[in-house]
Design a protein around this motif. Structure first.
Motif, short mmCIF file in Angstrom:
data_model
loop_
_atom_site.label_atom_id
_atom_site.label_comp_id
_atom_site.label_asym_id
_atom_site.label_seq_id
_atom_site.Cartn_x
_atom_site.Cartn_y
_atom_site.Cartn_z
N SER A 192 0.84 -1.19 0.00
CA SER A 192 0.00 0.00 0.00
C SER A 192 0.87 1.25 0.00
O SER A 192 1.93 1.28 0.62
N ASP A 193 0.44 2.27 -0.68
CA ASP A 193 1.18 3.53 -0.65
C ASP A 193 0.71 4.40 0.51
O ASP A 193 1.41 5.31 0.92
N ALA A 194 -0.48 4.11 1.04
CA ALA A 194 -0.99 4.90 2.16
C ALA A 194 -0.31 4.45 3.44
O ALA A 194 -0.01 3.26 3.61
N PRO A 195 -0.04 5.37 4.36
CA PRO A 195 0.52 4.94 5.65
C PRO A 195 -0.51 4.10 6.40
O PRO A 195 -1.71 4.31 6.26
N ALA A 196 -0.01 3.14 7.17
CA ALA A 196 -0.92 2.34 8.00
C ALA A 196 -1.56 3.24 9.05
O ALA A 196 -0.91 4.17 9.54
N PRO A 197 -2.81 3.00 9.41
CA PRO A 197 -3.42 3.80 10.48
C PRO A 197 -2.61 3.63 11.77
O PRO A 197 -1.98 2.60 11.99
N GLY A 198 -2.61 4.66 12.59
CA GLY A 198 -1.85 4.60 13.82
C GLY A 198 -2.52 3.75 14.89
O GLY A 198 -3.66 3.31 14.75
N ILE A 199 -1.78 3.54 15.97
CA ILE A 199 -2.27 2.74 17.09
C ILE A 199 -2.81 3.70 18.14
O ILE A 199 -2.12 4.65 18.51
N PRO A 200 -4.03 3.47 18.64
CA PRO A 200 -4.61 4.45 19.57
C PRO A 200 -3.83 4.55 20.87
O PRO A 200 -3.63 3.56 21.56
N PHE A 201 -3.40 5.75 21.16
CA PHE A 201 -2.61 6.08 22.35
C PHE A 201 -3.40 5.72 23.62
O PHE A 201 -2.88 5.07 24.54
N GLY A 202 -4.67 6.15 23.67
CA GLY A 202 -5.46 5.96 24.88
C GLY A 202 -5.67 4.50 25.22
O GLY A 202 -5.73 4.12 26.40
N LEU A 203 -5.75 3.66 24.21
CA LEU A 203 -5.96 2.23 24.44
C LEU A 203 -4.71 1.61 25.08
O LEU A 203 -4.81 0.72 25.94
N ILE A 204 -3.54 2.07 24.66
CA ILE A 204 -2.29 1.56 25.24
C ILE A 204 -2.23 1.92 26.72
O ILE A 204 -1.90 1.08 27.57
N ILE A 205 -2.60 3.16 27.04
CA ILE A 205 -2.60 3.58 28.44
C ILE A 205 -3.66 2.80 29.21
O ILE A 205 -3.39 2.24 30.28
N GLY A 206 -4.88 2.76 28.66
CA GLY A 206 -5.99 2.11 29.36
C GLY A 206 -5.67 0.67 29.72
O GLY A 206 -6.05 0.18 30.78
N LYS A 207 -4.96 -0.02 28.82
CA LYS A 207 -4.61 -1.42 29.08
C LYS A 207 -3.27 -1.55 29.78
O LYS A 207 -2.83 -2.66 30.04
N ARG A 208 -2.59 -0.43 30.03
CA ARG A 208 -1.24 -0.47 30.61
C ARG A 208 -0.38 -1.43 29.78
O ARG A 208 0.43 -2.21 30.31
N ALA A 209 -0.60 -1.39 28.47
CA ALA A 209 0.07 -2.35 27.60
C ALA A 209 1.52 -1.96 27.36
O ALA A 209 1.88 -0.79 27.45
N SER A 210 2.34 -2.96 27.05
CA SER A 210 3.68 -2.72 26.54
C SER A 210 3.74 -3.19 25.10
O SER A 210 3.32 -4.30 24.80
N LEU A 211 4.25 -2.33 24.23
CA LEU A 211 4.41 -2.68 22.82
C LEU A 211 5.90 -2.73 22.52
O LEU A 211 6.65 -1.85 22.96
#
Lengths: 334, 334
Positions: free
Chosen positions: A254-273
């Motif tokens: 794809s030439d379009a950039p991939a959609p970003g990852i939601p910031f709030g969801l990472i915080i809400g889940k206290r996730a590590s990426l």
């Protein structure tokens, strides 16, 4: 011994997803064995999804191979036919810079001697090759899977995803859930790779099926496809879950950039990426093989192979790979 | 002892960024000391940025305070005036559920006895309060800052950001770079908080200034503002850098979702991102104070205070906080 070499090349510079007709077979003089290196008679060469982007000059800044002159990139295994270094003739070796051709020269430091034993040498291009190393790095070094983890993996019928699930299981995961495209791939994931469940994302109601399989929450996710699937996985994540970001197969062309990852969801889940680039783990091959070759030998780490018989058949199998219609690791047997 | 209580409340339900005129002061009967608890005469109450969202019912699913009846949320410190539990009268305590009022009842388990010594009790609402705990959790538990780290922190003039930089320094960071809005805040960050550099994002050419300060790459980033700044920070990150996602101050009052974080950039940098919710670290207060109270006592962890003198002045200071025009931790002295 043949004095010529067969190789598959691009007909012309590419600006689209590669199709079978974009490739040509050419015969050239067989390369010489370099001083301080070996000449390898390749028995198997890999066809890798990222090469679709690489052929367009869009992978990690690496140049596309020169049309009509340079072999399509691929890793290879084979027997040393001539040696001008300490590696004995007849030794089986794995090499990164093989390419789609039947002979490849390499310096001693650029090959790795392997001991297939009862395994097919082709396994060193799948479960015990780069896909296996990628899976091992993600599961054991970044996500650090341990007893009781609930692991979700997409592109689970692929070599990386399939190996990741089996390595997670061997490390003690309580449940391994796959996502794959189509009933046949999902059956492969469940039956051959031993995942507890596999969701067919082409089936009606697959999001509900995923929610059911992931009820109680996942603690680890391995992302190979897209930021949309990663976002969905995060919604099913337990607090302090870990996600490995390995690839964006859905966006390679794809030439379009991939959609970003939601910031709030990472915080809400206290996730590590954790971003994963397998190149960083090349110097960990010995450690990887020490853990995974015994698993492969015991039949606990298996990857289906989708083999093209000879270079002439390779373009058609590669086109199938680009369309996601391969079944297991795509390889060329020479 | 007074038999009445002063408190600040909302006039009506809110659907916009709170302004000074949205608040009212009401006088009610002084609360009773609960069985098994204490009645605290508050000396200081905090004004917190997240409360702007909370007042609109948009913070972590918590309800907004009932207009005209419930005090605006805030943490507090004060002296125990009456006790019906083991805590002696006269003890200094910190409590989460204080609110903008002069008296607050609490059960024994909901207050924490503090020992300010030579420190102002107000410090337990800033450097040694929730902002400090947030900074400590991000720097020491998630990013695990250690010798030689190069740390970038935005909203660096805020209590969380300011404390984070000083804690990172105490943990051995080689360089601490701040981002703040305006020359005055940037000077505070450099001169009072001891950061090596602070970039004023309102100044012309600030992106170039950041690139220069971060030349060689950052290894840790602490994000308090927006996914745009996080994305910029990732572009300056060394491989295997760590980012803590703490808050989205720039989006607290926006109805649009924050832009996502680019997936490919996380992979390219092999970055690790960690979502932080300070609530998860409430049970680590003792550990936090053991590390940080000695720093505060030694003058190595200081946070400027922007103090409203009495409840009547609080709405104006809160409006300044919402507009980002506060200078240091916003507090009410009672």
């Amino acid at each position: 011994m043949s004095t010529t070499m067969q190789q598959a090349v691009l007909r012309a510079p590419l600006d689209h997803t590669p199709q079978a007709g974009d490739f040509a077979l050419v015969e050239t003089a067989r390369p010489e064995c370099p001083e301080g290196g070996v000449l390898v008679r390749l028995s198997h060469v890999s066809m890798d999804p990222y090469v679709g982007a690489r052929l367009r000059g869009r992978h990690m800044g690496e140049a596309a191979p020169e049309p009509l002159r340079e072999a399509i990139p691929g890793h290879g295994v084979g027997a040393v036919e001539e040696s001008r270094c300490a590696i004995p003739e007849g030794a089986m070796v794995h090499m990164m810079g093989a390419g789609w051709r039947d002979y490849a020269p390499a310096l001693e430091g650029d090959v790795r001697v392997i001991a297939p034993g009862a395994l097919s040498a082709s396994v060193f291009l799948s479960a015990l090759g780069m896909p296996g190393l990628t899976a091992w790095a993600g599961m054991t070094q970044l996500a650090k899977v341990t007893d009781g983890d609930v692991v979700l993996i997409d592109a689970a019928a692929g070599a990386v995803g399939g190996a990741a699930g089996q390595i997670a299981r061997a490390r003690g995961a309580a449940k391994v859930i796959g996502i794959a495209g189509g009933a046949e791939k999902s059956a492969l994931v469940r039956e051959s790779y031993g995942f507890d469940a596999c969701i067919d994302y082409r089936a009606e109601g697959w999001r509900d099926a995923l929610a059911e399989a992931a009820a109680g929450g996942i603690s680890v996710h391995f992302e190979n496809v897209s930021s949309e699937i990663l976002t969905l996985a995060l919604t099913h994540m337990k607090p302090y879950g870990r996600a490995v970001l390995c690839g964006l197969a859905a966006h390679y062309h794809s030439d379009a950039p991939a959609p970003g990852i939601p910031f709030g969801l990472i915080i809400g889940k206290r996730a590590s990426l954790h971003g994963l680039v397998v190149y960083d783990f090349y110097d960990r091959w010995d450690e990887f093989l020490a853990e995974c070759q015994p698993l492969a030998e015991a039949g606990r780490l298996v990857i289906a192979e989708d083999i093209a018989d000879g270079l002439a058949e390779a373009p058609a199998v590669f086109e199938r790979l680009m369309a996601g219609r391969n079944r297991g690791k795509a390889l060329i047997a020479l």
